[in-house]
Scaffold this motif. Structure first.
Motif, PDB file in Angstrom:
ATOM      1  N   MET A 191      25.976  -3.392 -20.771  1.00 44.90           N
ATOM      2  CA  MET A 191      25.252  -4.610 -20.465  1.00 44.90           C
ATOM      3  C   MET A 191      26.054  -5.799 -20.991  1.00 44.90           C
ATOM      4  N   ASP A 192      26.283  -6.763 -20.155  1.00 41.03           N
ATOM      5  CA  ASP A 192      27.091  -7.927 -20.496  1.00 41.03           C
ATOM      6  C   ASP A 192      26.241  -8.929 -21.274  1.00 41.03           C
ATOM      7  N   GLN A 193      26.685  -9.232 -22.501  1.00 42.28           N
ATOM      8  CA  GLN A 193      25.968 -10.227 -23.287  1.00 42.28           C
ATOM      9  C   GLN A 193      26.886 -10.798 -24.357  1.00 42.28           C
ATOM     10  N   ARG A 194      26.494 -11.971 -24.843  1.00 38.97           N
ATOM     11  CA  ARG A 194      27.216 -12.558 -25.961  1.00 38.97           C
ATOM     12  C   ARG A 194      26.221 -13.310 -26.833  1.00 38.97           C
ATOM     13  N   VAL A 195      26.510 -13.284 -28.126  1.00 39.71           N
ATOM     14  CA  VAL A 195      25.729 -14.029 -29.105  1.00 39.71           C
ATOM     15  C   VAL A 195      26.736 -14.671 -30.038  1.00 39.71           C
ATOM     16  N   GLN A 196      26.653 -15.985 -30.143  1.00 37.72           N
ATOM     17  CA  GLN A 196      27.571 -16.720 -31.005  1.00 37.72           C
ATOM     18  C   GLN A 196      26.775 -17.697 -31.855  1.00 37.72           C
ATOM     19  N   VAL A 197      27.011 -17.654 -33.150  1.00 37.02           N
ATOM     20  CA  VAL A 197      26.375 -18.595 -34.070  1.00 37.02           C
ATOM     21  C   VAL A 197      27.411 -19.653 -34.411  1.00 37.02           C
ATOM     22  N   LEU A 198      27.110 -20.898 -34.064  1.00 34.80           N
ATOM     23  CA  LEU A 198      28.030 -21.997 -34.348  1.00 34.80           C
ATOM     24  C   LEU A 198      27.859 -22.443 -35.798  1.00 34.80           C
ATOM     25  N   PRO A 199      28.878 -23.069 -36.378  1.00 33.30           N
ATOM     26  CA  PRO A 199      28.748 -23.572 -37.752  1.00 33.30           C
ATOM     27  C   PRO A 199      27.597 -24.578 -37.858  1.00 33.30           C
ATOM     28  N   ASP A 200      26.827 -24.465 -38.934  1.00 30.97           N
ATOM     29  CA  ASP A 200      25.709 -25.389 -39.156  1.00 30.97           C
ATOM     30  C   ASP A 200      26.226 -26.811 -39.305  1.00 30.97           C
ATOM     31  N   GLU A 201      25.472 -27.752 -38.746  1.00 28.13           N
ATOM     32  CA  GLU A 201      25.761 -29.175 -38.898  1.00 28.13           C
ATOM     33  C   GLU A 201      24.459 -29.876 -39.264  1.00 28.13           C
ATOM     34  N   ASP A 202      24.437 -30.524 -40.402  1.00 31.73           N
ATOM     35  CA  ASP A 202      23.264 -31.274 -40.860  1.00 31.73           C
ATOM     36  C   ASP A 202      21.996 -30.429 -40.829  1.00 31.73           C
ATOM     37  N   GLY A 203      22.098 -29.176 -41.226  1.00 34.12           N
ATOM     38  CA  GLY A 203      20.930 -28.313 -41.268  1.00 34.12           C
ATOM     39  C   GLY A 203      20.490 -27.758 -39.932  1.00 34.12           C
ATOM     40  N   VAL A 204      21.315 -27.914 -38.906  1.00 38.82           N
ATOM     41  CA  VAL A 204      20.992 -27.396 -37.574  1.00 38.82           C
ATOM     42  C   VAL A 204      21.879 -26.197 -37.287  1.00 38.82           C
ATOM     43  N   ARG A 205      21.246 -25.071 -37.000  1.00 37.17           N
ATOM     44  CA  ARG A 205      21.973 -23.858 -36.621  1.00 37.17           C
ATOM     45  C   ARG A 205      21.818 -23.646 -35.125  1.00 37.17           C
ATOM     46  N   VAL A 206      22.942 -23.518 -34.446  1.00 38.15           N
ATOM     47  CA  VAL A 206      22.948 -23.268 -33.001  1.00 38.15           C
ATOM     48  C   VAL A 206      23.323 -21.816 -32.759  1.00 38.15           C
ATOM     49  N   ILE A 207      22.468 -21.136 -31.991  1.00 39.36           N
ATOM     50  CA  ILE A 207      22.731 -19.767 -31.569  1.00 39.36           C
ATOM     51  C   ILE A 207      22.887 -19.795 -30.055  1.00 39.36           C
ATOM     52  N   VAL A 208      24.086 -19.470 -29.602  1.00 42.81           N
ATOM     53  CA  VAL A 208      24.381 -19.448 -28.167  1.00 42.81           C
ATOM     54  C   VAL A 208      24.245 -18.012 -27.698  1.00 42.81           C
ATOM     55  N   CYS A 209      23.458 -17.803 -26.661  1.00 42.65           N
ATOM     56  CA  CYS A 209      23.311 -16.446 -26.142  1.00 42.65           C
ATOM     57  C   CYS A 209      23.482 -16.463 -24.630  1.00 42.65           C
ATOM     58  N   GLY A 210      24.078 -15.402 -24.136  1.00 46.09           N
ATOM     59  CA  GLY A 210      24.292 -15.296 -22.693  1.00 46.09           C
ATOM     60  C   GLY A 210      24.297 -13.847 -22.275  1.00 46.09           C
ATOM     61  N   GLY A 211      23.942 -13.614 -21.043  1.00 48.27           N
ATOM     62  CA  GLY A 211      23.913 -12.261 -20.504  1.00 48.27           C
ATOM     63  C   GLY A 211      22.501 -11.748 -20.387  1.00 48.27           C
ATOM     64  N   GLU A 212      22.370 -10.430 -20.540  1.00 45.13           N
ATOM     65  CA  GLU A 212      21.098  -9.750 -20.347  1.00 45.13           C
ATOM     66  C   GLU A 212      20.562  -9.245 -21.680  1.00 45.13           C
TER      67      GLU A 212
END
Length: 109
Positions: free
Chosen positions: A1-22
């Motif tokens: 199953m094609d997927q990706r999960v990437q956690v970007l570096p926190d900036e000013d207390g904001v955590r970005v979680i990028v997810c794609g796929g199924e």
């Protein structure tokens, strides 16, 4: 199953979680780990979940999204893909989620 999960570096207390796929119960592990870590980190004041590249999501992903929402810190970075949007509509929870147009807009809320 094609997927990706990437956690970007926190900036000013904001955590970005990028997810794609199924995402389903068998493939949700990395996203669950990233989300749980964000909820448990007291330095994170906002969790941005970038869902723009989600191709499929089942009730397992919806449950994870609701878990993140209960933290009171979740913002979805959209636009929300059609298939995920249908899941949110069918379950009548779309209105519960704050959605911004893109990651940068979500960071600034």
């Amino acid at each position: 199953m094609d997927q990706r999960v990437q956690v970007l570096p926190d900036e000013d207390g904001v955590r970005v979680i990028v997810c794609g796929g199924e995402f389903d119960q068998d493939s949700l592990g990395l996203l669950r780990e990233a989300g749980t870590a964000a909820v448990e980190d007291p330095g994170v004041r906002r969790i941005v979940l970038d869902v723009t590249a989600v191709a499929f999501a089942d009730s397992s992903m919806l449950n994870l999204m609701l878990f993140l929402l209960r933290s009171g810190r979740l913002v979805l970075a959209g636009p929300v893909p059609d298939r995920l949007g249908r899941l949110l509509d069918v379950t009548a929870v779309r209105a519960l989620f704050i959605t911004a147009d893109g990651v940068e807009a979500a960071r600034s809320l």
